[in-house]
Design a protein around this motif. Sequence first.
Motif, PDB file in Angstrom:
ATOM      1  N   ALA A 413       0.695  -1.454   0.228  1.00  0.00           N
ATOM      2  CA  ALA A 413      -0.415  -0.045   0.122  1.00  0.00           C
ATOM      3  C   ALA A 413       0.709   1.268   0.289  1.00  0.00           C
ATOM      4  O   ALA A 413       1.734   0.872   0.129  1.00  0.00           O
ATOM      5  CB  ALA A 413      -0.999  -0.258   1.419  1.00  0.00           C
ATOM      6  N   SER A 414       0.558   2.161  -0.982  1.00  0.00           N
ATOM      7  CA  SER A 414       1.172   3.549  -0.764  1.00  0.00           C
ATOM      8  C   SER A 414       0.055   4.889  -1.247  1.00  0.00           C
ATOM      9  O   SER A 414      -0.779   4.617  -1.527  1.00  0.00           O
ATOM     10  CB  SER A 414       2.370   3.590  -2.095  1.00  0.00           C
ATOM     11  N   ALA A 415       1.059   5.881  -1.751  1.00  0.00           N
ATOM     12  CA  ALA A 415       0.229   7.088  -1.656  1.00  0.00           C
ATOM     13  C   ALA A 415       0.491   7.823  -3.281  1.00  0.00           C
ATOM     14  O   ALA A 415       2.468   7.668  -2.554  1.00  0.00           O
ATOM     15  CB  ALA A 415       0.499   7.715  -0.735  1.00  0.00           C
ATOM     16  N   CYS A 416       0.094   8.340  -3.791  1.00  0.00           N
ATOM     17  CA  CYS A 416       0.689   9.530  -4.845  1.00  0.00           C
ATOM     18  C   CYS A 416       0.179  10.228  -5.322  1.00  0.00           C
ATOM     19  O   CYS A 416      -0.623  10.997  -4.616  1.00  0.00           O
ATOM     20  CB  CYS A 416       0.609   8.050  -6.445  1.00  0.00           C
ATOM     21  N   VAL A 417       0.850  11.394  -5.788  1.00  0.00           N
ATOM     22  CA  VAL A 417       0.524  12.582  -6.659  1.00  0.00           C
ATOM     23  C   VAL A 417       0.165  12.286  -7.853  1.00  0.00           C
ATOM     24  O   VAL A 417       1.275  11.554  -8.614  1.00  0.00           O
ATOM     25  CB  VAL A 417       1.759  13.514  -6.098  1.00  0.00           C
ATOM     26  N   ARG A 418      -0.904  12.836  -8.322  1.00  0.00           N
ATOM     27  CA  ARG A 418      -1.738  12.275  -9.711  1.00  0.00           C
ATOM     28  C   ARG A 418      -1.290  13.951 -10.033  1.00  0.00           C
ATOM     29  O   ARG A 418      -2.281  15.175  -9.575  1.00  0.00           O
ATOM     30  CB  ARG A 418      -2.374  11.945  -9.586  1.00  0.00           C
ATOM     31  N   ILE A 419      -1.311  14.241 -11.731  1.00  0.00           N
ATOM     32  CA  ILE A 419      -1.458  15.382 -12.016  1.00  0.00           C
ATOM     33  C   ILE A 419      -1.557  15.071 -13.959  1.00  0.00           C
ATOM     34  O   ILE A 419      -1.402  14.725 -14.742  1.00  0.00           O
ATOM     35  CB  ILE A 419       0.329  16.303 -12.020  1.00  0.00           C
ATOM     36  N   GLU A 420      -2.630  15.777 -13.833  1.00  0.00           N
ATOM     37  CA  GLU A 420      -3.107  15.951 -14.902  1.00  0.00           C
ATOM     38  C   GLU A 420      -2.785  16.628 -15.596  1.00  0.00           C
ATOM     39  O   GLU A 420      -2.444  17.784 -15.719  1.00  0.00           O
ATOM     40  CB  GLU A 420      -4.895  16.117 -15.657  1.00  0.00           C
ATOM     41  N   PRO A 421      -2.046  16.655 -17.200  1.00  0.00           N
ATOM     42  CA  PRO A 421      -1.285  17.409 -18.234  1.00  0.00           C
ATOM     43  C   PRO A 421      -3.165  18.191 -18.330  1.00  0.00           C
ATOM     44  O   PRO A 421      -4.549  17.230 -18.384  1.00  0.00           O
ATOM     45  CB  PRO A 421      -1.624  16.464 -18.620  1.00  0.00           C
TER      46      PRO A 421
END
Length: 478
Positions: A413-421
Amino acid sequence: MSDDLDDRPIERPDSSAFRRLPPVHAVLGRPELAEAIEAKGRETVLGVVRAVLDEARAAIARGVDPTAVDDDDAVIRSVCERLEQDRPTLRPVINATGVLLHTGLGRAPLAREAVEAVARVAVGYSNLEFDLDQGTRGRRSIGVAALLRRLTGAEAAAVVNNNAGATMLALRALAKGREVIVSRGQLVEIGGSYRLPEVFESSGARLHEVGTTNKTRLGDYERAIGPETAALLRVHPSNYRIVGFTESVGIAELAKLGRSRGILTIDDIGSGALGPGRPPGIVGEPTVAEAIEAGADLVLCSGDKLLGGPQCGLLIGRAEVVRRIEADPMMRALRVDKMTLAALEATLRLAMDPDRAARSIPLWRFLSVPVERLGDRAGRLADRLRGSMGLAATSEGAFAYLGGGSAPDEAIASACVRIEPPLPGRWATAAEASRALRLGTPGVVCRVQHGALWFDLRAVFEEDDEVIVQAIDALVRG
């Protein structure tokens, strides 16, 4: 050919363009190059200056407009651009891929204590093969061998350059010209098209396959043993799993059979887990200590996977077996240097205390961080990217993986930062932005998934969160 063409006057380059080019010494004396000369050396910078000026003269001679480098300032800009591109081929990156033991990114980062140990022995002389007490020649791996014995309960240990080398050397020393029995389902290929059967061929041992791809029983090994059999070999499948209708033989059963027939049992566990809880949170992976306790004569593994140390291969087992391996002439060709031994010894000393190791060995620390803490970090990063840069950034739950051929189906289990172009400027797609981030200083390597950038924090040092923000800010500002 027409006489009219032959009579045309030849166009000469404008001599004033040549005169506008600055002399080499004037360029080298500019203050803008002082830092580069200090960092890279005068000869390196001189070579770049000469190359820029030579290309400018060649362009003028061809009649090309030389305005890009027709004065001191233009030449300086061109030289500085060249020097910026002249970076080391091997350089640091931030691993935001979610693969902890990423082979392409150098697998396990070293503990601070290991780095300091390398620095201590690298800057001067050391007692690598010298017994300071007796004043005579000594054995280079005596320190790490003692630590490996304490950590695993084995009688002896040796170190070579990697686990492929350990496998080839062990088979060569113990089974050259004879047979080694192995399950057909364990004849693996791992990264870089490395195939186990090819190692057998290189070692001089003969491969004797038993069982089927999905099922191998103890009786298959028993029936295959003959006068030419030197060893039974179990190989950890590393980066794949066969599930469903399967059967395999444990190392304890295999070792008991080997002892009853007077042949060796070798366990190639690959991943480098020393024992239960080393490293923390990993279940289902074979460990050196368990294989030794089960009766294996020799255990082979990597040092830069679950151990979290430098690249090397460990051979751990019975004293008589390890002595035979160390006596082989190929041992000298595969031996490790003082820096590898220093890093390995420091890592093993940390591993003696699992709690301390979980704080100090980076891989063990990554495995120990609660997912809630990762989620908090991802949330703070996403807030900053939205607030200060106006990006479409969100915090997302995700799964990371060990990688490096270890526990391929065990999600963490982890966590991400997601950036939409699109990102501001010219970064219309995630692939374009990802490439620009990789080429930064330091490079930031993330995932491109579903058309978005994903920065997984499981293998990112907390102090590097700010570096990621700065890299994205530089990208947005162009």
